[in-house]
Design a protein around this motif. Structure first.
Motif, short mmCIF file in Angstrom:
data_model
loop_
_atom_site.label_atom_id
_atom_site.label_comp_id
_atom_site.label_asym_id
_atom_site.label_seq_id
_atom_site.Cartn_x
_atom_site.Cartn_y
_atom_site.Cartn_z
N GLU A 80 36.55 42.73 41.60
CA GLU A 80 37.52 42.41 40.55
C GLU A 80 36.75 42.06 39.28
O GLU A 80 35.72 41.37 39.36
N ARG A 81 37.26 42.50 38.14
CA ARG A 81 36.59 42.18 36.88
C ARG A 81 36.58 40.68 36.67
O ARG A 81 37.57 40.00 36.93
N ASN A 82 35.44 40.19 36.20
CA ASN A 82 35.34 38.77 35.85
C ASN A 82 36.01 38.58 34.49
O ASN A 82 35.53 39.12 33.49
N PRO A 83 37.10 37.81 34.43
CA PRO A 83 37.81 37.66 33.16
C PRO A 83 36.97 36.96 32.09
O PRO A 83 37.20 37.14 30.89
N ASN A 84 35.98 36.18 32.52
CA ASN A 84 35.13 35.46 31.56
C ASN A 84 33.97 36.30 31.04
O ASN A 84 33.33 35.94 30.05
N ASP A 85 33.70 37.39 31.71
CA ASP A 85 32.65 38.32 31.27
C ASP A 85 32.96 39.68 31.86
O ASP A 85 32.56 39.98 32.98
N ARG A 86 33.65 40.48 31.09
CA ARG A 86 34.21 41.72 31.64
C ARG A 86 33.16 42.79 31.92
O ARG A 86 33.50 43.91 32.34
N ARG A 87 31.90 42.47 31.72
CA ARG A 87 30.85 43.40 32.14
C ARG A 87 30.65 43.34 33.66
O ARG A 87 30.24 44.30 34.28
#
Lengths: 144, 144
Positions: A80-87
């Motif tokens: 799942e994409r990390n919402p705090n660092d979308r990389r």
DNA sequence: TATTGTTATACTCTATAACTATA
DNA sequence: TATAGTTATAGAGTATAACAATA
């Protein structure tokens, strides 16, 4: 000194014996020892990114892509994409993954016991502690 | 338990550290750790056949062909037909091979010392003896 | 029939470099 | 500019099967 008594030879062959036994048992779960290692790491360190895992397990990040790709493809791990660092991704173990981990841990225990059968419990602890201390200094050096 | 504390992980990473240091030093001699192992075995066991080496070092005989091919091609090892059994070769180390062995042994010593630096001499002996005992039982099992 | 060595082949594992998207 | 992740690619190392020569 005989080649067969060098540390490198001994370490390599003992490791080989342990991994081959483990991989044999893991075949029913359709994963190998490295993939199991990644799964186990993510369980213990929930929310890890691929970089986190690759640094902790000392494998290249491109190799980690393959491992995570595979584990995701057979439904044992979720990205799942990390919402705090979308990389980066937040990795987590699925319920299927937990099942595999439960059985895999038994197999690992069996494989290690089989190879270490000659040593009593205290000797096994000694071996582990010596290896841990060695690896501790290696890590330090490589981070300098 | 953390993955990084499993015997398999520890054995693999310590072995990796030792081999990478050794291989780095061996580069000037144009051989790798496995090839050095074959050279050293032949020196210690003159007159060995390829099968002898492959059984003792626990590597496949087809892999041994590559190792011996390479060592022969750079003039470190000699193949001669065994007159008592013309299927097999009698292997021997050339004078160039002896030179390489002499320097390689120093490199091996340096590489091992570097990785094991954290342990005192007694602890290093303990480690080696534990590994030797483990490998002893593994060999027995695999010959049954 | 079994064994030593060889070859062809393919497979596994990993590393390198160049790319994208995000920071 | 730097970082997380991806892809394409190539390299190292090894194993499997089929074969020739010899026992």
């Amino acid at each position: 000194m005989e080649v067969q008594d060098s540390y490198g030879f001994l370490l390599a062959k003992v490791e080989e014996a342990m991994e081959s036994r483990f991989v044999e048992r893991l075949k029913g779960l359709n994963i190998n020892a490295k993939q199991f290692g990644v799964l186990q790491y993510v369980e213990k360190n929930p929310g890890s990114s691929q970089i986190d895992v690759s640094k902790s397990l000392l494998v290249d990040r491109t190799t980690m892509v393959s491992h995570v790709d595979f584990l995701e493809s057979i439904g044992l791990i979720k990205r799942e994409r990390n919402p705090n660092d979308r990389r980066s991704f937040v990795l987590s173990v699925t319920t299927d993954g937990e099942q595999v981990l439960q059985r895999g841990r038994d197999y690992l225990q069996e494989s290690e016991s089989n190879v270490l059968a000659e040593l009593n419990e205290q000797e096994q602890d000694t071996l582990k502690n010596l290896l841990l201390r060695i690896l501790g200094t290696i890590r330090k050096e490589e981070n300098e």
